[in-house]
Design an enzyme around this catalytic site. Structure first.
Site, mmCIF file in Angstrom:
data_model
loop_
_atom_site.group_PDB
_atom_site.id
_atom_site.type_symbol
_atom_site.label_atom_id
_atom_site.label_comp_id
_atom_site.label_asym_id
_atom_site.label_seq_id
_atom_site.Cartn_x
_atom_site.Cartn_y
_atom_site.Cartn_z
ATOM 1 N N PRO A 100 -51.912 -52.896 19.958
ATOM 2 C CA PRO A 100 -51.285 -52.702 21.065
ATOM 3 C C PRO A 100 -51.941 -52.251 22.244
ATOM 4 O O PRO A 100 -51.256 -52.250 23.025
ATOM 5 C CB PRO A 100 -50.894 -51.668 19.853
ATOM 6 C CG PRO A 100 -51.043 -51.244 18.992
ATOM 7 C CD PRO A 100 -52.096 -52.686 18.743
ATOM 8 N N GLU A 127 -53.394 -46.057 11.326
ATOM 9 C CA GLU A 127 -53.271 -45.191 12.732
ATOM 10 C C GLU A 127 -54.156 -46.349 13.871
ATOM 11 O O GLU A 127 -54.151 -46.069 15.047
ATOM 12 C CB GLU A 127 -53.457 -43.572 13.067
ATOM 13 C CG GLU A 127 -52.478 -42.700 12.335
ATOM 14 C CD GLU A 127 -51.125 -42.790 12.949
ATOM 15 O OE1 GLU A 127 -51.109 -43.353 14.459
ATOM 16 O OE2 GLU A 127 -50.521 -42.963 11.929
ATOM 17 N N ARG A 165 -52.815 -75.200 17.911
ATOM 18 C CA ARG A 165 -52.345 -76.427 18.022
ATOM 19 C C ARG A 165 -53.513 -76.853 19.368
ATOM 20 O O ARG A 165 -52.589 -78.438 20.423
ATOM 21 C CB ARG A 165 -51.475 -76.481 17.839
ATOM 22 C CG ARG A 165 -51.272 -74.709 19.071
ATOM 23 C CD ARG A 165 -49.617 -74.824 19.304
ATOM 24 N NE ARG A 165 -48.179 -76.046 19.858
ATOM 25 C CZ ARG A 165 -48.189 -76.113 21.040
ATOM 26 N NH1 ARG A 165 -49.130 -75.631 22.271
ATOM 27 N NH2 ARG A 165 -47.391 -76.718 21.000
ATOM 28 N N ASP A 180 -46.659 -77.594 27.975
ATOM 29 C CA ASP A 180 -46.008 -76.641 27.468
ATOM 30 C C ASP A 180 -45.596 -74.716 28.643
ATOM 31 O O ASP A 180 -46.101 -75.764 29.075
ATOM 32 C CB ASP A 180 -46.644 -75.641 25.940
ATOM 33 C CG ASP A 180 -46.300 -76.558 25.172
ATOM 34 O OD1 ASP A 180 -45.131 -77.038 25.158
ATOM 35 O OD2 ASP A 180 -47.684 -76.872 24.247
HETATM 36 N N1 SAM Z 1 -51.311 -45.555 16.621
HETATM 37 C C1 SAM Z 1 -52.142 -47.328 16.976
HETATM 38 C C2 SAM Z 1 -51.437 -47.098 18.877
HETATM 39 O O1 SAM Z 1 -50.190 -47.003 19.002
HETATM 40 O O2 SAM Z 1 -51.947 -48.059 19.597
HETATM 41 C C3 SAM Z 1 -51.327 -48.095 17.021
HETATM 42 C C4 SAM Z 1 -51.188 -48.488 14.997
HETATM 43 S S1 SAM Z 1 -50.782 -50.120 14.028
HETATM 44 C C5 SAM Z 1 -49.709 -48.597 12.856
HETATM 45 C C6 SAM Z 1 -51.628 -50.223 12.814
HETATM 46 C C7 SAM Z 1 -52.618 -51.254 13.492
HETATM 47 O O3 SAM Z 1 -51.440 -52.837 13.720
HETATM 48 C C8 SAM Z 1 -53.523 -51.664 14.138
HETATM 49 O O4 SAM Z 1 -54.158 -51.288 14.278
HETATM 50 C C9 SAM Z 1 -52.987 -53.181 15.515
HETATM 51 O O5 SAM Z 1 -54.676 -53.616 14.848
HETATM 52 C C10 SAM Z 1 -52.472 -53.564 14.751
HETATM 53 N N2 SAM Z 1 -51.284 -53.907 15.963
HETATM 54 C C11 SAM Z 1 -50.150 -52.933 16.079
HETATM 55 N N3 SAM Z 1 -48.967 -52.756 17.012
HETATM 56 C C12 SAM Z 1 -49.339 -54.617 17.293
HETATM 57 C C13 SAM Z 1 -49.840 -55.295 19.127
HETATM 58 N N4 SAM Z 1 -48.776 -55.165 19.699
HETATM 59 N N5 SAM Z 1 -50.202 -55.902 18.726
HETATM 60 C C14 SAM Z 1 -51.660 -56.130 18.118
HETATM 61 N N6 SAM Z 1 -51.888 -56.067 16.737
HETATM 62 C C15 SAM Z 1 -51.242 -54.975 16.634
#
Ligand code: SAM
Length: 264
Positions: A100, A127, A165, A180
């Site tokens: 994220p 995490e 795609r 698109d």
């Molecule tokens: N503690 C992290 C933070 O707040 O940045 C979030 C960890 S999340 C619970 C677990 C995993 O989900 C991350 O390591 C990532 O690989 C994935 N993930 C969660 N949200 C995401 C998003 N918006 N985009 C891409 N991957 C995401």
């Protein structure tokens, strides 16, 4: 070499690393991308991170330094897995971490990656991933948006789908991807199919006119108008041609006349 004595070019390859790579493989097996895989336009491989963990517990996570809730993914299983992924194909990959905290996923990034021979998509859980792996082994971080998923596999599945795609030969008609949303920095125009008249409305007359120039103008105007209404941020970043400005002005006037203020 094949029978025609042409060098055989390996298709682009995506390796997915994580605790649930099968999620990504399952979603890639259907529809347009599934067909691209079966035709050999793309190769997608899943890597189970636990296969690279130490016995006897096969742990891939541990408690965070500094205390606090949750677990953090260990560097070494990730590194060993990434090493095996690199060795599985001589082409050097670009390593993307689903996070994220990454830069948002866009069609432009998808188009850029679609030109590369190899990608590795690393999916976090818990995490997240030990920062030393991020700092030393990851080329780019990618976010699906400003919300937190429980794992990176859905983000990886989205990338495989969006990338699969746009590969040459994946869509029946390559023009469909070009028109698109976001390809040209605008939203797509509305689409209609049969029946022409329905209790929910009639197909706009211009689309039934056979006048290709008028149809192209109408579609362009709708794309500009929808972008102005729903994603004005996209328009702020672009310079419109005189013709686009005229089409948009016309759309705005019509729109303002059709709807009372404040309905958007
Ligand atoms: N503690 C992290 C933070 O707040 O940045 C979030 C960890 S999340 C619970 C677990 C995993 O989900 C991350 O390591 C990532 O690989 C994935 N993930 C969660 N949200 C995401 C998003 N918006 N985009 C891409 N991957 C995401």
């Amino acid at each position: 070499m094949n029978l025609a004595n042409e060098p055989v070019v390996a298709p682009p390859r995506i390796d997915v690393v994580g605790l649930f790579p099968e999620l990504v493989l399952q979603s890639a097996a259907v529809g347009v991308v599934g067909r691209a895989l079966r035709r050999g336009l793309l190769q997608v491989e899943g890597w189970q991170l636990r296969d690279f963990a130490e016995e006897p517990h096969r742990s891939v996570d541990d408690r965070p330094y500094g205390g606090g809730p949750g677990m953090v993914m260990l560097v070494d299983p990730l590194r060993r897995c990434l090493q095996a992924v690199r060795e599985a194909d001589p082409r050097p990959p670009r390593v993307l971490l689903m996070s994220p905290q990454g830069a948002p996923l866009t069609q432009a990034r998808i188009r850029g990656w679609a030109r590369l021979p190899r990608l590795v998509l690393v999916c976090g859980r818990y995490e997240g991933v030990d920062e030393r792996f991020v700092a030393h082994c990851v080329d780019e971080q990618v976010s699906l948006g400003d919300y937190v998923l429980s794992g990176g596999e859905l983000a990886a599945a989205v990338i495989v789908d969006a990338l699969g795609r746009v590969l040459d030969g994946a869509l029946g008609d390559p023009r469909s991807a070009v028109q698109d949303s976001f390809e040209d920095g605008l939203l797509d125009c509305p689409h209609y199919t049969r029946p022409e008249c329905h209790e929910l409305g009639v197909v706009p007359e211009v689309l039934r006119s056979g006048d290709h120039a008028a149809i192209a103008r109408w579609r362009r105007q709708q794309a500009l108008g929808r972008t102005w209404r729903w994603r004005p941020d996209l328009l702020q970043r672009r310079v419109l041609s005189d013709e686009d400005r005229r089409l948009l002005e016309e759309y705005r006037k019509r729109h303002a006349a059709a709807e009372p203020p404040g309905t958007d």
